[in-house]
Design an enzyme around this catalytic site. Structure first.
Site, mmCIF file in Angstrom:
data_model
loop_
_atom_site.group_PDB
_atom_site.id
_atom_site.type_symbol
_atom_site.label_atom_id
_atom_site.label_comp_id
_atom_site.label_asym_id
_atom_site.label_seq_id
_atom_site.Cartn_x
_atom_site.Cartn_y
_atom_site.Cartn_z
ATOM 1 N N LYS A 22 40.917 15.532 1.685
ATOM 2 C CA LYS A 22 42.007 14.569 1.867
ATOM 3 C C LYS A 22 41.798 13.708 3.106
ATOM 4 O O LYS A 22 41.897 12.480 3.057
ATOM 5 C CB LYS A 22 43.342 15.310 1.968
ATOM 6 C CG LYS A 22 44.515 14.452 2.468
ATOM 7 C CD LYS A 22 45.755 15.299 2.685
ATOM 8 C CE LYS A 22 46.902 14.464 3.226
ATOM 9 N NZ LYS A 22 46.762 14.161 4.666
ATOM 10 N N ASN A 23 41.532 14.342 4.240
ATOM 11 C CA ASN A 23 41.447 13.588 5.491
ATOM 12 C C ASN A 23 40.248 12.648 5.528
ATOM 13 O O ASN A 23 40.289 11.605 6.177
ATOM 14 C CB ASN A 23 41.421 14.547 6.683
ATOM 15 C CG ASN A 23 42.759 15.245 6.885
ATOM 16 O OD1 ASN A 23 43.774 14.792 6.381
ATOM 17 N ND2 ASN A 23 42.754 16.356 7.595
ATOM 18 N N ARG A 97 50.805 8.413 6.206
ATOM 19 C CA ARG A 97 50.193 8.296 7.536
ATOM 20 C C ARG A 97 48.886 7.512 7.473
ATOM 21 O O ARG A 97 48.529 6.789 8.406
ATOM 22 C CB ARG A 97 49.937 9.708 8.084
ATOM 23 C CG ARG A 97 49.392 9.736 9.504
ATOM 24 C CD ARG A 97 50.467 9.440 10.497
ATOM 25 N NE ARG A 97 49.973 9.456 11.871
ATOM 26 C CZ ARG A 97 50.708 9.130 12.919
ATOM 27 N NH1 ARG A 97 51.972 8.793 12.754
ATOM 28 N NH2 ARG A 97 50.210 9.154 14.131
ATOM 29 N N ASP A 121 53.671 13.777 7.872
ATOM 30 C CA ASP A 121 54.371 15.035 8.107
ATOM 31 C C ASP A 121 55.340 14.943 9.284
ATOM 32 O O ASP A 121 55.076 14.258 10.266
ATOM 33 C CB ASP A 121 53.359 16.151 8.412
ATOM 34 C CG ASP A 121 52.605 16.592 7.174
ATOM 35 O OD1 ASP A 121 53.199 16.586 6.096
ATOM 36 O OD2 ASP A 121 51.417 16.940 7.304
ATOM 37 N N ASP A 320 45.061 21.951 11.328
ATOM 38 C CA ASP A 320 45.629 21.996 9.979
ATOM 39 C C ASP A 320 45.576 23.383 9.355
ATOM 40 O O ASP A 320 46.194 23.600 8.307
ATOM 41 C CB ASP A 320 44.908 21.002 9.070
ATOM 42 C CG ASP A 320 45.348 19.565 9.320
ATOM 43 O OD1 ASP A 320 46.390 19.374 9.974
ATOM 44 O OD2 ASP A 320 44.655 18.643 8.863
ATOM 45 N N MET A 342 48.816 21.029 19.424
ATOM 46 C CA MET A 342 48.896 19.593 19.190
ATOM 47 C C MET A 342 50.299 19.100 18.842
ATOM 48 O O MET A 342 50.744 18.062 19.318
ATOM 49 C CB MET A 342 47.910 19.199 18.087
ATOM 50 C CG MET A 342 47.750 17.698 17.914
ATOM 51 S SD MET A 342 46.378 17.263 16.817
ATOM 52 C CE MET A 342 44.969 17.806 17.791
#
Length: 435
Positions: A22-23, A97, A121, A320, A342
């Protein structure tokens, strides 16, 4: 709003193929805006965030051809910049995002971009200063309309190469700056750049398109701007976050699972981190075999002190997977401190795990101590809501390991990052029904 009804307690068995990353997809798809020539991308995951970005690109004027379920060809030879002024674009940009990464390509190629404050998110503050400061150093100017939460970005005289030291090794920030720099005049040096495999994949793709980038895989990138980029073909990595999620799932449910074609060299310390939680695994070629385990035990440090698992910039443990590591520890033997540095809201889902019977002390917004129960007190099914992608899949793993019936609401959050997760897990023995 969709929900999952989960009947827990089943042991799963079989092979599972991880989806495309995904990223990585969110970066690669934005990069197609850098050229007028066709770009073909394969292993694209069929998930909400990626599909929404593809829709945004199509509405912006990119020609989109779906060649196969996971393969698309994109051609950005007739971009309609006026679309950036429409209400439809504002709604699309605020929904995901990943929309932030159209900035670099549009500035580099067209000298202008408009950007609504992007969505994503709800896991705490997610500042975008790294993106903006980096592009400003390349010569872009920004104005912010606080009433409409809208950014206006211009680079009418073309971006110019420069030296910069990033204030944080932001993956999406680095990607945006790299995509701006590849068409800038002169040489750009980026120090403290992110070096995640996804960023490396983006740089390799851009180099095949004609970009000149050195230092790929390190935190020091040097980019010599070129006049134009051409087309290419690109295949995305399997999703390391999904692979780590399956490691935790196998341990929690006592299941025998083989993760196929995992691209093990690209996983960094993810396997060793789950091994430190007691998860056994074997590498069989490029597959990861996870045997069924009745019990698993958390490591301690050499002096016997309690293990800490903390997120770090790459090649450290990815933020993640913190939620998955936390839930995996709840049924292990031993104690672990989970330190999520984070985002200050990412651990707030643990109240649901506590309701299920987990022994967790939330020390503060960033730290939780998990006292593993060694399966002596199984989790129990409850009703809960998925707050974000990663917490959502952690709650799904908890529900699959629990006794009885669980309901997980707002599973659209899980759908944003995990492709057909209910169908794929049901195929190896899970009992998940979408309501």
């Amino acid at each position: 709003m969709a929900s999952f009804e989960v009947i827990g307690g089943n042991k799963l068995k079989g092979d599972i193929h991880p989806q495309g990353a995904k990223n990585e997809a969110l970066q690669i798809l934005c990069a197609v805006l850098l050229t007028a020539e066709p770009v073909t991308v394969s292993n694209i995951p069929d998930i909400r965030d990626v599909n929404k970005l593809i829709e945004l690109l199509a509405d912006l004027g990119v020609k989109v051809t779906r060649n196969a379920p996971d393969t698309y060809t994109f051609q950005a030879d007739d971009i309609n910049l006026e679309y950036l002024k429409t209400d439809s674009y504002v709604a699309q940009g605020r929904a995901i995002r990943g929309s932030v990464m159209i900035m670099g390509p549009l500035l580099a190629r067209f000298g202008t971009c408009m950007l609504p404050k992007p969505g994503g998110d709800k896991i705490g503050r997610r500042r975008m200063d790294t993106h903006f400061i980096g592009l400003q150093k390349l010569g872009a100017t920004f104005t912010y309309d606080s009433q409409d939460s809208f950014f206006h970005i211009e680079a009418p005289n073309k971006l110019k190469g420069t030296y910069m030291l990033l204030d944080e090794a932001s993956v999406t920030g680095t990607a945006n700056i790299v995509m701006g720099a590849v068409l800038a005049e002169g040489i750009t040096t980026i120090y403290n750049a992110a070096c995640e495999p996804y960023l490396q994949q983006l740089c390799k793709m851009l180099c095949r398109m004609g970009a000149k980038i050195t230092g790929v895989g390190s935190n020091l990138l040097t980019i010599e701007g070129v006049e134009k980029l051409g087309g290419t073909e690109h295949r995305m990595l399997p999703d390391m976050i999904e692979i780590g999620s399956f490691m935790g799932l196998a341990a929690m449910t006592g299941s025998e699972i083989t993760i196929k074609n995992a691209q093990i060299p690209e996983l960094g310390i993810i396997p060793d981190t789950f091994r430190s939680l007691g998860v056994k695994m074997e590498f069989q070629g490029d597959d990861i075999y996870l045997p069924a385990q009745d019990h698993y035990e958390i490591d301690t440090y050499i002096d016997g002190s309690i293990l800490t698992i903390a997120d770090q910039i790459w090649p450290g443990f990815t933020p993640d997977l913190i939620s998955v590591a936390l839930v995996t520890a709840t049924q292990a033997k031993g104690t672990v401190l989970i330190h999520q540095k984070m985002f200050e809201s990412r651990l707030f889902f643990v109240d649901k795990l506590i309701d299920m019977g987990a022994q967790i002390i939330l020390c503060d917004p960033h730290r939780a101590t998990v006292i593993g129960q060694n399966r002596q007190i199984p989790l129990r099914g409850i009703s809960m809501t998925s707050p974000d992608i990663r917490a959502g899949v952690a709650l799904l793993i908890a529900a699959l390991s629990a006794e009885g019936r669980s309901i997980i609401d707002n599973v659209e959050q899980i759908d944003r990052g995990y492709q057909y997760i209910d169908k794929r897990l049901n195929a190896i023995g899970a009992d998940i029904r979408r309501l």
